[in-house]
Design an enzyme around this catalytic site. Structure first.
Site, PDB file in Angstrom:
ATOM      1  N   ASP A   1     -45.137  24.926  67.456  1.00  0.00           N
ATOM      2  CA  ASP A   1     -45.208  24.869  65.991  1.00  0.00           C
ATOM      3  C   ASP A   1     -46.630  24.972  65.438  1.00  0.00           C
ATOM      4  O   ASP A   1     -46.849  25.640  64.421  1.00  0.00           O
ATOM      5  CB  ASP A   1     -44.546  23.593  65.468  1.00  0.00           C
TER       6      ASP A   1
ATOM      7  N   PHE B   1     -43.306  20.244  66.927  1.00  0.00           N
ATOM      8  CA  PHE B   1     -43.462  20.101  68.370  1.00  0.00           C
ATOM      9  C   PHE B   1     -43.565  21.486  68.978  1.00  0.00           C
ATOM     10  O   PHE B   1     -43.479  22.501  68.288  1.00  0.00           O
ATOM     11  CB  PHE B   1     -42.272  19.333  68.964  1.00  0.00           C
ATOM     12  N   GLY B   2     -43.734  21.555  70.293  1.00  0.00           N
ATOM     13  CA  GLY B   2     -43.770  22.839  70.972  1.00  0.00           C
ATOM     14  C   GLY B   2     -44.890  23.726  70.458  1.00  0.00           C
ATOM     15  O   GLY B   2     -46.046  23.313  70.357  1.00  0.00           O
TER      16      GLY B   2
ATOM     17  N   ASP C   1     -29.992  26.738  72.785  1.00  0.00           N
ATOM     18  CA  ASP C   1     -31.170  27.052  73.584  1.00  0.00           C
ATOM     19  C   ASP C   1     -32.081  27.888  72.701  1.00  0.00           C
ATOM     20  O   ASP C   1     -31.613  28.736  71.924  1.00  0.00           O
ATOM     21  CB  ASP C   1     -30.809  27.810  74.856  1.00  0.00           C
TER      22      ASP C   1
ATOM     23  N   HIS D   1     -35.548  29.089  62.949  1.00  0.00           N
ATOM     24  CA  HIS D   1     -34.512  29.749  63.726  1.00  0.00           C
ATOM     25  C   HIS D   1     -33.294  28.850  63.894  1.00  0.00           C
ATOM     26  O   HIS D   1     -32.161  29.302  63.717  1.00  0.00           O
ATOM     27  CB  HIS D   1     -35.068  30.160  65.084  1.00  0.00           C
TER      28      HIS D   1
ATOM     29  N   THR E   1     -26.556  16.915  73.645  1.00  0.00           N
ATOM     30  CA  THR E   1     -27.935  16.424  73.670  1.00  0.00           C
ATOM     31  C   THR E   1     -27.922  14.908  73.597  1.00  0.00           C
ATOM     32  O   THR E   1     -26.963  14.306  73.091  1.00  0.00           O
ATOM     33  CB  THR E   1     -28.753  16.989  72.490  1.00  0.00           C
ATOM     34  N   ARG E   2     -28.987  14.287  74.101  1.00  0.00           N
ATOM     35  CA  ARG E   2     -29.200  12.856  73.898  1.00  0.00           C
ATOM     36  C   ARG E   2     -30.294  12.616  72.854  1.00  0.00           C
ATOM     37  O   ARG E   2     -30.659  11.471  72.589  1.00  0.00           O
ATOM     38  CB  ARG E   2     -29.555  12.174  75.215  1.00  0.00           C
TER      39      ARG E   2
ATOM     40  N   GLY F   1     -32.314  12.760  67.010  1.00  0.00           N
ATOM     41  CA  GLY F   1     -32.818  13.540  65.891  1.00  0.00           C
ATOM     42  C   GLY F   1     -32.115  14.875  65.779  1.00  0.00           C
ATOM     43  O   GLY F   1     -31.732  15.311  64.689  1.00  0.00           O
TER      44      GLY F   1
END
Length: 232
Positions: free
Chosen positions: A156, A153-154, A72, A181, A10-11, A14
């Protein structure tokens, strides 16, 4: 035991810091894609979270020649047959915003009484030759009829976790990490990481021998948890 290098695929600094916190007491140097040059984008066309996580981990491992960890995750809603599932990030379209995805989810559940849902996370830790270890975890909850909370986010703001009496977006980062999760999957990885390191060193020895590089470690292909690693 010498320090291993593990690349987080990942970039997102966080995310890499979050993962690194779980592994900070082990002899491993955690890096992420920001420490390297550009690598090809992964086409996430797998049919499951596991397939997509493995694709990301394996591509990163092969391009960089180092063990790589990818994840994922997504939301599965029972009344929608498991949707949005692997399409969670693009539920309302390829470039959909979180707000657009949430709006589509609420529309799909309009008038639906059964609002049970779960978040799923799969971690895949792969070495360049293909074998991988897989960790999977879930968090059960329900989808509200309107968003609550400003954190996260998403999905949530819509995902209500009954034991806490809050949505994920109403929790602090520390609260969420303990029950989410991803947090549960990372905790499982952390609990086994001593054995995972032995597996990584053995795999490194195996790959070095195949390339003709000397190494004094024992060669084994066994999964430290007693099952065969996932093969490509």
């Amino acid at each position: 035991m010498e320090h291993a290098i593990l690349v987080i695929a990942t970039r997102n600094k966080g995310k890499s810091r979050e993962i690194g916190k779980y592994l900070e007491h082990f002899p491993v140097e955690v890096r992420d894609l920001n420490d390297f040059g550009p690598i090809p984008e992964v086409v996430e066309d797998g049919a499951t979270f596991e397939e997509n996580a493995y694709k990301k981990a394996l591509l990163t491992a092969r391009v960089l020649g180092l063990p790589a960890l990818a994840d994922d995750s997504g939301l599965e809603v029972a009344a929608l047959g498991g949707a949005p599932g692997i399409h969670s990030a693009r539920y309302a379209g390829p470039d959909a915003s979180d707000a657009a995805n949430n709006e589509k989810l609420l529309a799909a559940l309009s008038g639906v009484e059964d609002r049970a849902a779960r978040f799923c996370c799969v971690l895949s830790l792969a070495v360049p030759s293909g074998p991988a270890l897989t960790y999977e975890a879930f968090c059960e909850g329900t989808i509200l009829t309107a968003p609550r909370g400003d954190n996260g986010f998403g999905y949530d703001p819509l995902f209500h976790y009954a034991p806490a009496g809050k949505t994920f977006a109403e929790m602090s980062l520390d609260e969420k990490a303990k029950v989410s999760h991803r947090g549960r999957a990372l905790l499982e990885l952390q609990r086994e990481f001593d054995q995972v390191l032995k597996w990584l060193h053995a795999r490194t020895a195996d790959e070095n021998l195949r390339r003709g590089v000397g190494h004094d470690m024992c060669v084994t292909g066994e999964d430290p948890r007693g099952t065969e690693p996932k093969m490509e």
